[in-house]
Design an enzyme around this catalytic site. Structure first.
Site, short mmCIF file in Angstrom:
data_model
loop_
_atom_site.label_atom_id
_atom_site.label_comp_id
_atom_site.label_asym_id
_atom_site.label_seq_id
_atom_site.Cartn_x
_atom_site.Cartn_y
_atom_site.Cartn_z
N ASP A 202 0.85 -1.21 0.00
CA ASP A 202 0.00 0.00 0.00
C ASP A 202 0.87 1.24 0.00
OD1 ASP A 202 -2.07 -1.92 1.91
OD2 ASP A 202 -2.80 -0.85 0.14
N ASP B 206 -1.18 0.40 13.98
CA ASP B 206 -1.39 1.06 12.70
C ASP B 206 -1.20 2.54 13.00
OD1 ASP B 206 -4.06 1.38 10.18
OD2 ASP B 206 -2.04 2.21 10.32
N GLU C 208 2.10 -1.67 10.85
CA GLU C 208 1.74 -1.70 9.44
C GLU C 208 2.88 -1.14 8.58
OE1 GLU C 208 -1.32 0.78 6.81
OE2 GLU C 208 -2.30 -0.33 8.41
N GLU C 209 3.69 -0.27 9.19
CA GLU C 209 4.76 0.40 8.43
C GLU C 209 6.13 -0.27 8.59
OE1 GLU C 209 1.57 2.52 7.36
OE2 GLU C 209 3.51 2.23 6.38
N ASP D 254 3.33 8.47 7.30
CA ASP D 254 3.19 7.11 7.87
C ASP D 254 4.48 6.74 8.60
OD1 ASP D 254 1.39 6.16 4.94
OD2 ASP D 254 0.61 6.06 7.00
N GLU E 186 -5.25 -3.58 12.34
CA GLU E 186 -6.52 -2.84 12.32
C GLU E 186 -7.67 -3.68 12.91
OE1 GLU E 186 -5.61 -0.36 8.20
OE2 GLU E 186 -5.84 -2.53 8.20
N LEU F 290 -0.99 5.24 11.31
CA LEU F 290 -1.87 6.20 10.63
C LEU F 290 -2.91 5.44 9.83
CD1 LEU F 290 0.21 9.18 9.17
CD2 LEU F 290 -1.49 9.21 10.97
N ASP F 291 -4.13 5.40 10.35
CA ASP F 291 -5.22 4.76 9.62
C ASP F 291 -5.97 5.83 8.83
OD1 ASP F 291 -8.53 4.19 10.17
OD2 ASP F 291 -7.34 2.76 8.98
P1 FBP Z 1 -4.62 2.57 5.65
O1 FBP Z 1 -4.36 2.05 7.02
O2 FBP Z 1 -3.49 2.30 4.69
O3 FBP Z 1 -5.08 3.95 5.65
O4 FBP Z 1 -5.85 1.67 5.01
C1 FBP Z 1 -7.00 1.50 5.69
C2 FBP Z 1 -8.14 2.35 5.11
O5 FBP Z 1 -7.69 3.62 4.78
C3 FBP Z 1 -9.31 2.42 6.07
O6 FBP Z 1 -9.12 3.37 7.07
C4 FBP Z 1 -10.45 2.79 5.15
O7 FBP Z 1 -11.71 2.43 5.65
C5 FBP Z 1 -10.09 2.02 3.88
O8 FBP Z 1 -8.69 1.73 3.96
C6 FBP Z 1 -10.36 2.80 2.65
O9 FBP Z 1 -10.05 1.97 1.55
P2 FBP Z 1 -10.71 2.23 0.12
O10 FBP Z 1 -10.19 3.56 -0.34
O11 FBP Z 1 -10.25 1.08 -0.72
O12 FBP Z 1 -12.18 2.24 0.32
#
Ligand code: FBP
Length: 331
Positions: A71, A120, A100-101, A77, A279, A122-123
């Site tokens: 990703d 995680d 995650e990183e 991040d 997550e 930065l979500d």
């Molecule tokens: P990250 O931890 O890389 O941000 O990915 C998780 C996430 O961003 C969730 O927070 C979010 O609900 C989802 O992925 C969004 O994914 P998409 O853009 O495919 O809907």
């Protein structure tokens, strides 16, 4: 012109005071676990300061590499990852971190640290450059290997049921920290005037039903038939569709108002997108402690035996009755 309206009700406990009291009431949760939660809360303030530096965050949000799950990894991040690792290293309680990183287990006080933290940092990273909500997600496990030995990956690859505590920080209109243990789920709001997280909602109960669902509708045609049927049914029932782009923000809405979040398998992500260890386990733990449910479509997330650090799963989480209904469609 003053918009001063913040009135802190008297005797509103801070996170520090509340966790100190909880540790005394429930000695089966070692105080070190609360120290780790405290440390994560302080580190989140450092991260927020960096992000609130306007231009810097815009620049840092723009520069992209790729993480272990393939990703996009924005510089923020990495900054967040390093910030939390350094803060947790200072506790001398944490033997290792999985993040995650980071591709592999990050060893800290490998021999004497009794806990593993899954992170995680930065979500919802994609939300940063558009000033939308994002979060930090964490889980705390006790190590399996005996103290005195170097910490190992098996110490990290534990089922979600083995979490001692889990939580998240939501950076949005306010900054909120929510944590859960087997003694309940509580939320705190950061109060800048006293530079502390103050108790907002103690002993949160997940509503059994809710007014909305969260799913990336753009992938609708790629979803398994049963998921398409469930979403069509939800629409017919007049449920609202609310998808923020940040799992933590959608989950928080559902924890307070009821609702369900879905990230089913898609053509690009046949195993789902969300990471079990970074997550799903943490939010599943909080959901279940508050009376909600979390599934990968076949079993409860907390029962899943992790195979690899960065494995992804389909993820369905939220109000108990809504998750049960979804699983009924999938059965
Ligand atoms: P990250 O931890 O890389 O941000 O990915 C998780 C996430 O961003 C969730 O927070 C979010 O609900 C989802 O992925 C969004 O994914 P998409 O853009 O495919 O809907």
């Amino acid at each position: 012109m003053s918009f001063e309206s913040s009135h802190i009700p008297p005797f509103t406990p801070s996170l520090k005071a509340f966790t100190k009291d909880e540790a005394m009431r429930y000695p089966s949760i070692p105080f070190a676990v609360y120290q780790i939660i405290q440390t994560i809360s302080l580190a989140s303030q450092g991260l927020l300061e960096t992000i609130n530096k306007g231009t810097a965050s815009r620049v840092m949000a723009a520069e992209v590499t790729y993480n272990a799950s393939g990703d996009k990894q924005q510089q923020l991040d990495t900054v967040a990852h390093i910030g939390f690792v350094e803060a947790l290293a200072s506790t001398e309680q944490v033997g290792g971190i999985i993040s995650e990183e980071a591709v592999d287990l990050v060893e800290l006080d490998s021999k004497m640290g009794n806990y593993i933290v899954a992170l995680d940092p930065l979500d919802g990273t994609a939300n940063l450059s558009v000033n939308a909500p994002f979060g930090t997600i964490f889980s705390i496990y006790q190590r399996i290997s005996p103290l005195g030995n170097p910490i190992q990956t098996i110490d990290a690859l534990q089922t979600g049921h083995k979490q001692i505590a889990a939580g998240y920080i939501l950076y949005s209109t306010a900054t909120m920290l929510v944590y859960g243990t087997k003694y309940g789920v509580h939320s705190f709001t950061y109060e800048p005037t006293v530079e502390a997280f103050l108790l907002t909602n103690p002993a949160i109960q997940f509503p059994k039903e809710g007014p909305s669902y969260a799913v990336n509708d753009g992938y609708f045609n790629q979803f398994p038939k049963a998921i398409q049927q469930y979403i069509s049914h939800a629409r017919e029932q007049g449920l609202g569709s609310r998808y923020s782009g940040a799992l933590v923000a959608d989950f928080h809405r559902h924890l307070l108002q009821g609702g369900i979040y879905l990230y089913p398998p898609t053509q690009q992500k046949p195993a789902g997108k969300l990471r079990l260890m970074f997550e799903c386990n943490a939010l599943a733990f909080i959901a279940e402690q508050a009376g909600g449910l979390a599934s990968d479509g076949t079993q409860a997330v907390l029962c899943l035996e992790p195979g690899t650090l960065h494995q992804c799963i389909p993820f369905y989480i939220g109000s108990a009755n809504m998750v049960k209904q979804l699983l009924h469609f999938m059965a």
